[in-house]
Design an enzyme around this catalytic site. Structure first.
Site, PDB file in Angstrom:
ATOM      1  CB  VAL A  11      -0.964   0.000   1.216  1.00 19.19           C
ATOM      2  CG1 VAL A  11      -1.843   1.239   1.202  1.00 19.19           C
ATOM      3  CG2 VAL A  11      -1.826  -1.266   1.220  1.00 19.19           C
ATOM      4  N   GLY A 130     -10.893  -1.411   0.847  1.00 22.34           N
ATOM      5  CA  GLY A 130      -9.741  -1.169  -0.039  1.00 22.34           C
ATOM      6  C   GLY A 130     -10.066   0.037  -0.901  1.00 22.34           C
ATOM      7  CE  LYS A 201     -10.787  -5.903   4.677  1.00 20.11           C
ATOM      8  NZ  LYS A 201     -10.486  -6.732   3.493  1.00 20.11           N
ATOM      9  N   GLY A 298      -5.110  -4.638  -3.022  1.00 25.24           N
ATOM     10  CA  GLY A 298      -4.142  -4.388  -4.095  1.00 25.24           C
ATOM     11  C   GLY A 298      -3.545  -3.002  -3.951  1.00 25.24           C
TER      12      GLY A 298
HETATM   13  P1  NAP Z   1       3.155  -4.848   3.692  1.00 25.16           P
HETATM   14  O1  NAP Z   1       3.297  -5.000   2.230  1.00 25.16           O
HETATM   15  O2  NAP Z   1       3.509  -5.982   4.579  1.00 25.16           O
HETATM   16  O3  NAP Z   1       4.028  -3.570   4.110  1.00 25.16           O
HETATM   17  C1  NAP Z   1       4.266  -3.197   5.438  1.00 25.16           C
HETATM   18  C2  NAP Z   1       5.272  -2.063   5.473  1.00 25.16           C
HETATM   19  O4  NAP Z   1       5.376  -1.577   6.797  1.00 25.16           O
HETATM   20  C3  NAP Z   1       6.658  -2.465   5.036  1.00 25.16           C
HETATM   21  O5  NAP Z   1       7.250  -1.415   4.291  1.00 25.16           O
HETATM   22  C4  NAP Z   1       7.420  -2.662   6.351  1.00 25.16           C
HETATM   23  O6  NAP Z   1       8.802  -2.325   6.276  1.00 25.16           O
HETATM   24  C5  NAP Z   1       6.738  -1.620   7.225  1.00 25.16           C
HETATM   25  N1  NAP Z   1       6.758  -2.031   8.629  1.00 25.16           N
HETATM   26  C6  NAP Z   1       6.137  -3.096   9.179  1.00 25.16           C
HETATM   27  N2  NAP Z   1       6.360  -3.143  10.502  1.00 25.16           N
HETATM   28  C7  NAP Z   1       7.153  -2.072  10.786  1.00 25.16           C
HETATM   29  C8  NAP Z   1       7.756  -1.569  11.976  1.00 25.16           C
HETATM   30  N3  NAP Z   1       7.583  -2.168  13.161  1.00 25.16           N
HETATM   31  N4  NAP Z   1       8.493  -0.454  11.895  1.00 25.16           N
HETATM   32  C9  NAP Z   1       8.667   0.163  10.721  1.00 25.16           C
HETATM   33  N5  NAP Z   1       8.147  -0.249   9.545  1.00 25.16           N
HETATM   34  C10 NAP Z   1       7.397  -1.359   9.593  1.00 25.16           C
HETATM   35  O7  NAP Z   1       1.657  -4.431   4.092  1.00 25.16           O
HETATM   36  P2  NAP Z   1       0.522  -3.869   3.121  1.00 25.16           P
HETATM   37  O8  NAP Z   1      -0.092  -4.984   2.353  1.00 25.16           O
HETATM   38  O9  NAP Z   1       1.014  -2.678   2.389  1.00 25.16           O
HETATM   39  O10 NAP Z   1      -0.593  -3.454   4.192  1.00 25.16           O
HETATM   40  C11 NAP Z   1      -0.434  -2.321   4.989  1.00 25.16           C
HETATM   41  C12 NAP Z   1      -1.734  -2.040   5.732  1.00 25.16           C
HETATM   42  O11 NAP Z   1      -2.773  -1.781   4.807  1.00 25.16           O
HETATM   43  C13 NAP Z   1      -2.237  -3.183   6.615  1.00 25.16           C
HETATM   44  O12 NAP Z   1      -2.880  -2.633   7.749  1.00 25.16           O
HETATM   45  C14 NAP Z   1      -3.271  -3.867   5.726  1.00 25.16           C
HETATM   46  O13 NAP Z   1      -4.246  -4.583   6.449  1.00 25.16           O
HETATM   47  C15 NAP Z   1      -3.875  -2.670   5.034  1.00 25.16           C
HETATM   48  N6  NAP Z   1      -4.510  -2.947   3.751  1.00 25.16           N
HETATM   49  C16 NAP Z   1      -3.801  -3.624   2.816  1.00 25.16           C
HETATM   50  C17 NAP Z   1      -4.400  -3.870   1.583  1.00 25.16           C
HETATM   51  C18 NAP Z   1      -3.654  -4.610   0.513  1.00 25.16           C
HETATM   52  O14 NAP Z   1      -4.209  -4.799  -0.560  1.00 25.16           O
HETATM   53  N7  NAP Z   1      -2.428  -5.022   0.711  1.00 25.16           N
HETATM   54  C19 NAP Z   1      -5.694  -3.409   1.334  1.00 25.16           C
HETATM   55  C20 NAP Z   1      -6.385  -2.702   2.335  1.00 25.16           C
HETATM   56  C21 NAP Z   1      -5.769  -2.465   3.549  1.00 25.16           C
HETATM   57  P3  NAP Z   1       9.847  -3.102   5.333  1.00 25.16           P
HETATM   58  O15 NAP Z   1       9.502  -2.663   3.935  1.00 25.16           O
HETATM   59  O16 NAP Z   1      11.160  -2.626   5.774  1.00 25.16           O
HETATM   60  O17 NAP Z   1       9.588  -4.571   5.558  1.00 25.16           O
HETATM   61  N1  HSE Z   2      -6.229  -9.327   2.662  1.00 20.36           N
HETATM   62  C1  HSE Z   2      -7.300  -8.478   2.290  1.00 20.36           C
HETATM   63  C2  HSE Z   2      -8.155  -9.149   1.250  1.00 20.36           C
HETATM   64  C3  HSE Z   2      -6.803  -7.202   1.687  1.00 20.36           C
HETATM   65  O1  HSE Z   2      -7.799 -10.219   0.749  1.00 20.36           O
HETATM   66  O2  HSE Z   2      -9.205  -8.604   0.942  1.00 20.36           O
HETATM   67  C4  HSE Z   2      -6.676  -6.118   2.648  1.00 20.36           C
HETATM   68  O3  HSE Z   2      -7.903  -5.705   3.133  1.00 20.36           O
END
Ligand code: NAP
Ligand code: HSE
Length: 423
Positions: A11, A130, A201, A298
């Protein structure tokens, strides 16, 4: 407008790219240029985009103590240290935008109170749908309604897995791997598969819809791990599909809230929502049914919601903030009292009188059967599928605990709720 970004994963990278790509039009819309000044990550050695060169830090203090930064965007995920960082940002008078459903579904009340106390915005549009706008539409555009029901597909990973299993006969593991590669899955996909992500959610959404605080641990939750190819095929034969549905329903003095697999008629509006797509149906007492559809996960879809929240926070700097709207304190309905039709698949010894015994247990528990069929005899055991009329879940649990004790019953394989014909 200087931004501090916490997290540069799926994200966070999307947020950086979207601000770069659309900065001109964004600036026109809010009369400000958005600049990401600093980015917090965990691992300083990872290769990063040239767009964030010179901005990366692994020290939160570098960001929180920077007086020029007025908006903190938390996209790290997890409960801690995200919660502590959000608290600190609000206490220092910085606006917070987050996509973190874990934090909001558990600590929303405290954090919204903190944001109101400090007269700053706490926005979390991306935490539920999302890229699908749902929180602001509920809080603003539908605010004249009493919401009676919300029903949605709120998890892209499980919807992708079920769609691949239904449409392409793929195995669960194969489909999960594809969903992970595409960046839909949580870092620990258990949260997706067991329904915990959708529970967070629907807790957030039901709190907003019914104006009463609901936390994720109050949501009756089942995942998709018990759904097999056999159930998908039986559903097909009955003109139905299996979806993981998050549901919130307002009863007179209580709220029913659950995440469970459900057999939906093929012509139900949620039945055709395939792949990683999410959809949310909201029923209001003035507007009737409204449906929101799009990508619930995504990189760029989620960034779309996060960046719009940043813009909203900047626009609402001097009023018009979206504060807490939990004015009531309704009870959460005991899941045993929630009524539904049920699909039950069991394997029994193929002998006279076995079906009669099962029917007896159903009858004693006031369960009326709408459909019964027997198929797939293997080594003297037969598969029986029963679909009931509407009945409280407790009656099903009581009948099944009796049935499981019969020595002729090899296993009760699956119990899935069935949604009635869509009216
Ligand atoms: P991700 O790809 O795992 O990225 C997490 C990021 O946070 C990484 O850059 C990581 O650093 C950093 N991080 C984690 N723990 C940390 C700490 N203790 N100190 C400093 N930096 C830290 O996660 P994501 O998929 O982007 O999701 C992020 C959030 O958005 C979550 O709450 C998730 O539920 C929400 N979300 C995600 C999506 C999706 O489609 N992915 C959709 C809706 C909501 P490094 O890069 O150094 O590892
Ligand atoms: N892991 C979630 C999903 C994305 O599959 O919908 C973040 O909300």
């Amino acid at each position: 407008m200087q931004i501090g970004l916490l997290g540069l994963g799926t994200v966070g990278t999307g947020v950086v790219e979207l601000i770069e790509k659309n900065n001109n039009i964004i600036a026109k819309r809010i009369n400000e240029h958005i600049n990401i000044k600093k980015v917090l990550v965990k691992d300083l050695n990872k290769q990063r985009s040239p767009l964030v060169e010179g901005k990366i830090t692994d020290r939160f203090e570098d960001i929180i103590e920077d007086e020029e930064i007025s908006v903190i965007v938390e996209v790290m995920g997890g409960e801690e240290p995200a919660l502590t960082y959000i608290r600190e940002a609000l206490n220092r008078g910085k606006h917070v935008v987050t996509a973190n459903k874990e934090v909001i579904s558990k600590h929303g009340k405290e954090l919204l109170e903190l944001s109101a106390k400090n007269d700053v915005n706490l926005l979390f549009e991306a935490s539920v749908g999302g890229g699908i706008p749902i929180i602001r539409p509920m809080k603003r555009c539908l605010s004249a309604n009493q919401i009676t029901k919300i029903m949605g597909i709120l998890n892209g990973t499980t919807n992708y897995i079920l769609s691949q299993m239904t449409e392409h006969g793929k195995s669960f593991d194969e489909a999960l791997k594809e969903a992970q590669l595409a960046g839909y899955a949580e870092s620990d996909p258990t949260d997706d598969i067991k329904g915990f992500d959708a529970a967070r959610k629907i807790a957030i959404l039901s709190s907003i819809a019914f104006n009463t605080r609901i936390t994720a641990d109050q949501v009756y939750t089942e995942g998709i791990d018990s759904v097999s190819q056999a159930d998908i095929q039986y559903a097909k034969e009955m003109g139905q599909v299996i979806k993981l549905i998050a549901m919130g329903k307002k009863h007179e003095n209580s709220v029913e809230v659950a995440v469970t697999p459900i057999l939906l008629p093929e012509d139900h509006p949620l039945a055709s929502v395939g792949g990683p797509f999410n959809a949310i149906m909201v029923e209001g007492n003035a507007v009737g049914p409204v449906m929101f559809y799009g990508l619930g996960a995504g990189k760029m879809p989620t960034a779309s919601a996060v960046v719009a929240d940043i813009m909203e926070a900047i626009k609402n700097n001097n009023g018009g903030k979206l504060n807490c709207t939990c004015y009531y304190d309704f009870d959460i309905m005991d899941p045993g009292e929630a009524c539904s039709s049920f699909y039950i698949r069991l394997r029994v010894v193929d002998k006279p009188g076995v079906l009669a015994k099962i029917a007896g247990a159903f009858g004693e528990n006031e369960i009326s059967m709408a459909k019964v069929f027997q198929k797939n005899t293997i080594n003297g055991t037969a598969e029986i599928v029963i679909v009931t009329y509407d009945v409280p879940f407790r009656n099903i649990q009581d009948a099944l605990s009796e049935i499981k004790a019969y020595k002729q019953v090899v296993e009760v394989s699956t119990v899935i709720r069935v949604e009635e014909e869509h009216k």
